[in-house]
Write a protein that holds these residues in place. Structure first.
Motif, PDB file in Angstrom:
ATOM      1  N   ALA A   1       0.839  -1.189   0.000  1.00  0.00           N
ATOM      2  CA  ALA A   1       0.000   0.000   0.000  1.00  0.00           C
ATOM      3  C   ALA A   1       0.886   1.257   0.000  1.00  0.00           C
ATOM      4  O   ALA A   1       1.757   1.369   0.871  1.00  0.00           O
ATOM      5  CB  ALA A   1      -0.924  -0.001   1.222  1.00  0.00           C
ATOM      6  N   PRO A   2       0.692   2.152  -0.953  1.00  0.00           N
ATOM      7  CA  PRO A   2      -0.232   2.016  -2.083  1.00  0.00           C
ATOM      8  C   PRO A   2       0.164   0.857  -3.002  1.00  0.00           C
ATOM      9  O   PRO A   2       1.348   0.626  -3.215  1.00  0.00           O
ATOM     10  CB  PRO A   2      -0.104   3.343  -2.829  1.00  0.00           C
ATOM     11  CG  PRO A   2       0.535   4.294  -1.844  1.00  0.00           C
ATOM     12  CD  PRO A   2       1.404   3.447  -0.976  1.00  0.00           C
ATOM     13  N   ILE A   3      -0.808   0.168  -3.512  1.00  0.00           N
ATOM     14  CA  ILE A   3      -0.551  -0.968  -4.380  1.00  0.00           C
ATOM     15  C   ILE A   3       0.117  -0.500  -5.670  1.00  0.00           C
ATOM     16  O   ILE A   3      -0.145   0.595  -6.162  1.00  0.00           O
ATOM     17  CB  ILE A   3      -1.871  -1.706  -4.680  1.00  0.00           C
ATOM     18  CG1 ILE A   3      -1.609  -3.074  -5.303  1.00  0.00           C
ATOM     19  CG2 ILE A   3      -2.779  -0.867  -5.563  1.00  0.00           C
ATOM     20  CD1 ILE A   3      -2.864  -3.921  -5.480  1.00  0.00           C
ATOM     21  N   GLY A   4       0.993  -1.332  -6.207  1.00  0.00           N
ATOM     22  CA  GLY A   4       1.638  -1.031  -7.483  1.00  0.00           C
ATOM     23  C   GLY A   4       3.021  -0.438  -7.327  1.00  0.00           C
ATOM     24  O   GLY A   4       3.325   0.199  -6.316  1.00  0.00           O
ATOM     25  N   LEU A   5       3.864  -0.666  -8.334  1.00  0.00           N
ATOM     26  CA  LEU A   5       5.182  -0.046  -8.342  1.00  0.00           C
ATOM     27  C   LEU A   5       5.050   1.450  -8.601  1.00  0.00           C
ATOM     28  O   LEU A   5       4.141   1.900  -9.299  1.00  0.00           O
ATOM     29  CB  LEU A   5       6.058  -0.682  -9.425  1.00  0.00           C
ATOM     30  CG  LEU A   5       6.350  -2.182  -9.283  1.00  0.00           C
ATOM     31  CD1 LEU A   5       7.298  -2.634 -10.384  1.00  0.00           C
ATOM     32  CD2 LEU A   5       6.927  -2.504  -7.908  1.00  0.00           C
TER      33      LEU A   5
ATOM     34  N   ILE B   1       0.390  -2.194 -11.025  1.00  0.00           N
ATOM     35  CA  ILE B   1      -0.091  -3.277 -10.160  1.00  0.00           C
ATOM     36  C   ILE B   1       0.361  -4.631 -10.708  1.00  0.00           C
ATOM     37  O   ILE B   1       0.844  -5.496  -9.966  1.00  0.00           O
ATOM     38  CB  ILE B   1      -1.627  -3.226 -10.033  1.00  0.00           C
ATOM     39  CG1 ILE B   1      -2.052  -1.964  -9.271  1.00  0.00           C
ATOM     40  CG2 ILE B   1      -2.158  -4.480  -9.344  1.00  0.00           C
ATOM     41  CD1 ILE B   1      -3.549  -1.720  -9.265  1.00  0.00           C
ATOM     42  N   ALA B   2       0.215  -4.810 -12.018  1.00  0.00           N
ATOM     43  CA  ALA B   2       0.624  -6.075 -12.629  1.00  0.00           C
ATOM     44  C   ALA B   2       2.114  -6.319 -12.426  1.00  0.00           C
ATOM     45  O   ALA B   2       2.533  -7.441 -12.108  1.00  0.00           O
ATOM     46  CB  ALA B   2       0.286  -6.068 -14.121  1.00  0.00           C
ATOM     47  N   ALA B   3       2.924  -5.290 -12.588  1.00  0.00           N
ATOM     48  CA  ALA B   3       4.369  -5.436 -12.423  1.00  0.00           C
ATOM     49  C   ALA B   3       4.713  -5.856 -10.998  1.00  0.00           C
ATOM     50  O   ALA B   3       5.579  -6.714 -10.774  1.00  0.00           O
ATOM     51  CB  ALA B   3       5.070  -4.128 -12.773  1.00  0.00           C
TER      52      ALA B   3
END
Length: 317
Positions: free
Chosen positions: A286-290, A304-306
């Protein structure tokens, strides 16, 4: 899944199709175990076994063989070290072995079974041998199993089905974008929302399941374990906090929350006061994602996918 759909359509059209499968790779080979291509009689080609001059040459060989009355099944080693015996013409220093299987109408039921497995979220094993191309309900404890004793004595087995499930809690625009990207990466996608008649949920054609639920029951819908990934992205702070509080004590491969740093800081403070341990909060992305300064739903989905792929392939960093 698209690969198998294309293959089925060609077989149902009465064509013979060569399926090329990488069954072994060593070193810096561009093709990895499980990479596949189909080469049909009408010159339709789909998939990849590594690209480059090597792939071009093997496709041309498959097209030539399709002109023969009884195309053979065989394996072919490619050594990527330039102009040597079994050389592919590439110089990346690796090796790969490719199996050639010529399929026809008699294999339609096999491909239908594979598609049914994938569409229903089930699991099975693709079994390749010098004299067969089959599918069974056998479940491997690893992605691949193979052995090559000789050109005529070998087998290759590949676990098919969704090893990982991504649970997206929140059916908005970001949820749609994440669904589209992660389904292409081999995840089984389940999207939840608590709003009926939500257009973005109804129009999400990428998710395998779309379910309207009461968020207070979320723990009953998300399976625990290392195959489960959770992305929380509802339309309200209250729902995000509710869902996280319901799931945070369970074991998942990944759990993340979408939101601003300020919003999440407040959420963490409230959850700590409610008795959630800091150690549990530290396990939440959190926060989600790179951090790539993403702004649009599609950019957020990439980040998010990464991060999910990073965790899946490398563990938590």
């Amino acid at each position: 899944m698209i690969f198998w759909q294309h293959l089925l359509h060609k077989l149902q059209d009465g064509q013979k199709v060569y399926v090329l499968t990488v069954i072994e790779n060593i070193g810096s080979s561009p093709g990895r175990k499980g990479f596949k291509m189909l080469v049909a009689q009408d010159e339709f080609i789909f998939g990849s076994i590594g690209g480059g001059v090597m792939e071009f040459s093997l496709v041309a060989e498959a097209q030539r063989l399709l002109l023969e009355k009884n195309p053979a099944t065989f394996i072919k080693k490619q050594i990527h070290k330039g102009h040597i015996k079994n050389g592919s013409g590439m110089i990346c220093s690796g090796e790969q072995t490719v199996a050639f299987h010529c399929l026809d109408f008699s294999h339609i039921s096999v491909i239908q079974n594979i598609l049914a497995c994938l569409q229903n979220g089930e699991k099975g094993t693709l079994c390749l041998r010098s004299d067969s191309f089959s599918f069974s309900n056998k479940c491997l404890d690893k992605q691949f199993d193979y052995q090559i004793e000789s050109e005529s004595d070998w087998f290759f087995e590949e676990y098919l089905g969704f090893r990982e499930t991504l649970y997206i809690v929140g059916g908005g625009h970001v949820g749609v974008a994440v669904s589209e990207l992660l389904v292409k990466l081999g995840f089984y996608i389940v999207v939840f929302d608590n709003r009926k008649d939500l257009n973005t949920l109804e129009n999400n054609n990428f998710a395998h399941q779309k379910i309207v639920i009461d968020y207070t029951q979320i723990q009953d819908y998300v399976h625990k374990g290392n195959g489960s990934y959770v992305a929380i992205m509802t339309n309200t702070y209250i729902d995000d906090k509710l869902i996280l509080s319901k799931l945070i004590k369970n074991k998942y491969a990944f759990i993340g929350v979408l939101g601003s740093t300020a919003k999440l800081k407040t959420m963490w403070e409230v959850l700590c006061k409610e008795g959630v341990a800091q150690e549990e909060l530290d396990n939440v992305f959190a926060p989600i994602g790179l951090s790539i300064k993403s702004e649009t739903p599609e950019e957020i989905a990439v980040s998010i996918a990464a991060q999910i792929i990073q965790v899946k392939n490398m563990g938590r960093r």
